[in-house]
Design a protein around this motif. Structure first.
Motif, PDB file in Angstrom:
ATOM      1  N   ASN A  53       0.807  -1.215   0.000  1.00 62.45           N
ATOM      2  CA  ASN A  53       0.000   0.000   0.000  1.00 62.45           C
ATOM      3  C   ASN A  53       0.845   1.271   0.000  1.00 62.45           C
ATOM      4  N   ILE A  54       2.200   1.118  -0.016  1.00 62.91           N
ATOM      5  CA  ILE A  54       3.067   2.308  -0.032  1.00 62.91           C
ATOM      6  C   ILE A  54       3.143   2.819  -1.474  1.00 62.91           C
ATOM      7  N   LYS A  55       2.956   4.107  -1.637  1.00 60.98           N
ATOM      8  CA  LYS A  55       3.025   4.739  -2.941  1.00 60.98           C
ATOM      9  C   LYS A  55       4.066   5.842  -2.888  1.00 60.98           C
ATOM     10  N   VAL A  56       5.098   5.741  -3.687  1.00 61.12           N
ATOM     11  CA  VAL A  56       6.191   6.707  -3.728  1.00 61.12           C
ATOM     12  C   VAL A  56       6.040   7.525  -4.998  1.00 61.12           C
ATOM     13  N   PRO A  57       5.907   8.834  -4.883  1.00 56.99           N
ATOM     14  CA  PRO A  57       5.792   9.656  -6.111  1.00 56.99           C
ATOM     15  C   PRO A  57       7.103   9.631  -6.902  1.00 56.99           C
ATOM     16  N   LEU A  58       6.976   9.509  -8.202  1.00 58.71           N
ATOM     17  CA  LEU A  58       8.165   9.405  -9.057  1.00 58.71           C
ATOM     18  C   LEU A  58       8.923  10.716  -9.122  1.00 58.71           C
ATOM     19  N   ALA A  59       8.226  11.815  -9.166  1.00 48.49           N
ATOM     20  CA  ALA A  59       8.889  13.117  -9.264  1.00 48.49           C
ATOM     21  C   ALA A  59       9.721  13.397  -8.019  1.00 48.49           C
ATOM     22  N   TRP A  60       9.180  13.103  -6.836  1.00 49.42           N
ATOM     23  CA  TRP A  60       9.938  13.327  -5.631  1.00 49.42           C
ATOM     24  C   TRP A  60      11.133  12.401  -5.544  1.00 49.42           C
ATOM     25  N   THR A  61      10.963  11.211  -5.989  1.00 48.40           N
ATOM     26  CA  THR A  61      12.084  10.262  -5.970  1.00 48.40           C
ATOM     27  C   THR A  61      13.220  10.758  -6.843  1.00 48.40           C
ATOM     28  N   ALA A  62      12.897  11.241  -8.017  1.00 47.52           N
ATOM     29  CA  ALA A  62      13.923  11.762  -8.923  1.00 47.52           C
ATOM     30  C   ALA A  62      14.596  12.983  -8.335  1.00 47.52           C
ATOM     31  N   ALA A  63      13.808  13.837  -7.645  1.00 47.27           N
ATOM     32  CA  ALA A  63      14.378  15.042  -7.057  1.00 47.27           C
ATOM     33  C   ALA A  63      15.338  14.697  -5.936  1.00 47.27           C
ATOM     34  N   VAL A  64      14.982  13.697  -5.121  1.00 52.04           N
ATOM     35  CA  VAL A  64      15.862  13.274  -4.046  1.00 52.04           C
ATOM     36  C   VAL A  64      17.162  12.711  -4.582  1.00 52.04           C
ATOM     37  N   VAL A  65      17.079  11.945  -5.633  1.00 54.70           N
ATOM     38  CA  VAL A  65      18.288  11.368  -6.235  1.00 54.70           C
ATOM     39  C   VAL A  65      19.192  12.460  -6.762  1.00 54.70           C
ATOM     40  N   VAL A  66      18.621  13.457  -7.364  1.00 50.78           N
ATOM     41  CA  VAL A  66      19.425  14.564  -7.917  1.00 50.78           C
ATOM     42  C   VAL A  66      20.086  15.339  -6.786  1.00 50.78           C
ATOM     43  N   VAL A  67      19.358  15.585  -5.719  1.00 49.53           N
ATOM     44  CA  VAL A  67      19.930  16.339  -4.600  1.00 49.53           C
ATOM     45  C   VAL A  67      21.069  15.566  -3.963  1.00 49.53           C
ATOM     46  N   VAL A  68      20.879  14.271  -3.803  1.00 49.85           N
ATOM     47  CA  VAL A  68      21.937  13.448  -3.223  1.00 49.85           C
ATOM     48  C   VAL A  68      23.166  13.446  -4.124  1.00 49.85           C
ATOM     49  N   ALA A  69      22.946  13.405  -5.419  1.00 50.19           N
ATOM     50  CA  ALA A  69      24.076  13.418  -6.352  1.00 50.19           C
ATOM     51  C   ALA A  69      24.820  14.739  -6.294  1.00 50.19           C
ATOM     52  N   ILE A  70      24.091  15.818  -6.166  1.00 50.65           N
ATOM     53  CA  ILE A  70      24.734  17.134  -6.091  1.00 50.65           C
ATOM     54  C   ILE A  70      25.549  17.239  -4.818  1.00 50.65           C
ATOM     55  N   ILE A  71      24.962  16.790  -3.684  1.00 54.39           N
ATOM     56  CA  ILE A  71      25.693  16.853  -2.429  1.00 54.39           C
ATOM     57  C   ILE A  71      26.960  16.005  -2.507  1.00 54.39           C
ATOM     58  N   GLY A  72      26.854  14.840  -3.107  1.00 52.67           N
ATOM     59  CA  GLY A  72      28.031  13.997  -3.242  1.00 52.67           C
ATOM     60  C   GLY A  72      29.094  14.656  -4.112  1.00 52.67           C
ATOM     61  N   ALA A  73      28.679  15.328  -5.171  1.00 51.97           N
ATOM     62  CA  ALA A  73      29.638  16.003  -6.053  1.00 51.97           C
ATOM     63  C   ALA A  73      30.334  17.122  -5.323  1.00 51.97           C
ATOM     64  N   ILE A  74      29.538  17.895  -4.482  1.00 46.78           N
ATOM     65  CA  ILE A  74      30.157  18.989  -3.755  1.00 46.78           C
ATOM     66  C   ILE A  74      31.144  18.430  -2.729  1.00 46.78           C
TER      67      ILE A  74
END
Length: 382
Positions: A10-31
């Motif tokens: 019954n868990i529903k994860v929005p795709l847009a938020w998931t993509a945004a989180v991945v991008v933010v994590v990638a940016i933080i890792g790059a910095i």
């Protein structure tokens, strides 16, 4: 057990938020990587191992994301090449159509030049003046075979002139205007041409009957012709030069000898008219009327001094002959001394009628009573 049957069904994860989180994590890792990178004493990077691992992990992912770009570029190039090939094909087709016309014209010109070269190479022995023309009309029927050519009396063409192509004899001129002439072909029913068989030199008459192969009639000599013998113009009658090629003898289905004309080997489009009337035009009349052996006894002409000496010698001879004739006439007219008595000898009774001779003095009479006889009389010697 399927994922949907678990506790997280019954868990529903929005795709847009998931993509945004991945991008933010990638940016933080790059910095973090940029700030934590230090240069070591060996000249390397402190984050070299982490960077290498990231590149190793990101390489396949980048290849996957780059594949659609490559495919799109390849598709674009394919579509562009296709449309370019279509345009190029159309252009080449138009060029081929244009070049095909030039090719056909070049082939026609080559054929025409070849025929002209063959016509210009035509020679007769002895040489006969010729006029070159082109056929402009063709008249064919059950019996008549004729052509019109674009040369006439302005080129010296006359009725009776033979007409030839590069292959052989075609016919003769039957009508002439200033710029057009009518040619009666050898196959016309009105055509009669004296010919000879080259192998045996036998004479015959080539008679047209409206067919493609005229008949051979009045062949002289038994067995004088065989299939395949070359037929030439004989020159009999003086209407044609001798030796013009006509055709090849063949046996017809009706049993008669016929001639396969050399002129059938090609279209009769370009012809040459032999400006031939009689054999007298081929040789100078002065040469024909020259005395026999004139060329063998030819002496060099004397010069003026020699000619004068010859005339003086001839005049002296004539004067001497005239003087001798005068003396002979004077001796014949001189009186003869009469005899005193008739002579008893037979010779004395003959008159002095011999050929006149120069006058000779008469000797005085002897004391003896003997008749005086002239010294030039026959038998008058004592």
């Amino acid at each position: 057990m399927a994922f949907r049957d678990g506790p997280f069904e019954n868990i529903k994860v929005p795709l847009a938020w998931t993509a945004a989180v991945v991008v933010v994590v990638a940016i933080i890792g790059a910095i973090f990587l940029l700030l934590g990178d230090r240069t070591t004493s060996e000249g390397g990077s402190s984050m070299g191992a982490a960077r290498g691992g990231f590149e190793a992990a990101a390489g396949p992912v980048g290849g996957v994301f780059a594949a659609p770009v490559r495919w799109a570029g390849a598709a674009r190039d394919y579509v562009g090449g296709y449309f370019f090939a279509i345009g190029e094909n159309r252009r080449l087709k138009a060029e081929i159509v244009e070049l095909r016309g030039w090719r056909d014209e070049a082939i026609a010109q080559k054929n025409i030049n070849g025929r002209y070269e063959a016509l210009l190479g035509l020679r007769t022995e002895p040489a006969v003046a010729m006029a070159t023309g082109r056929a402009i009309s063709d008249a064919r029927g059950p019996f008549n075979r004729a052509k019109l050519i674009d040369v006439g009396s302005t080129k010296g063409v006359r009725i009776g002139n033979p007409v030839v192509t590069e292959h052989g004899l075609v016919g003769r001129i039957s009508g002439v205007t200033s710029g057009v002439s009518r040619v009666v072909l050898l196959t016309d029913v009105a055509s009669r041409t004296p010919v000879m068989i080259e192998r045996t030199d036998a004479r015959a008459m080539l008679t047209g009957d409206g067919g493609d192969s005229p008949r051979l009639e009045f062949i002289r000599g038994a067995g004088s012709i065989q299939a395949g013998d070359r037929i030439l113009s004989s020159g009999d009658g003086g209407g044609l030069p001798r030796g013009l090629p006509v055709g090849v003898a063949a046996k017809g289905v009706d049993g008669a000898w016929r001639v396969k004309l050399f002129s059938d080997h090609g279209a009769v489009d370009y012809v040459r008219v032999l400006l031939f009337q009689t054999f007298g035009q081929l040789v100078s009349p002065d040469a024909l009327n020259a005395p026999p052996l004139a060329g063998l006894a030819t002496a060099p002409e004397p010069n003026a001094a020699e000619a004068g000496a010859i005339r003086d010698a001839a005049a002296r001879r004539q004067t001497a002959q005239q003087a001798q004739a005068e003396r002979a006439r004077a001796a014949a007219a001189a009186p003869v001394t009469p005899a005193a008595a008739p002579s008893t000898t037979p010779n004395a009774a003959r008159p002095a009628t011999t050929a006149p001779r120069p006058a000779v003095a008469t000797p005085p009479p002897a004391p003896v009573a003997t008749p005086t006889v002239p010294a030039d009389a026959p038998g008058g010697a004592a």
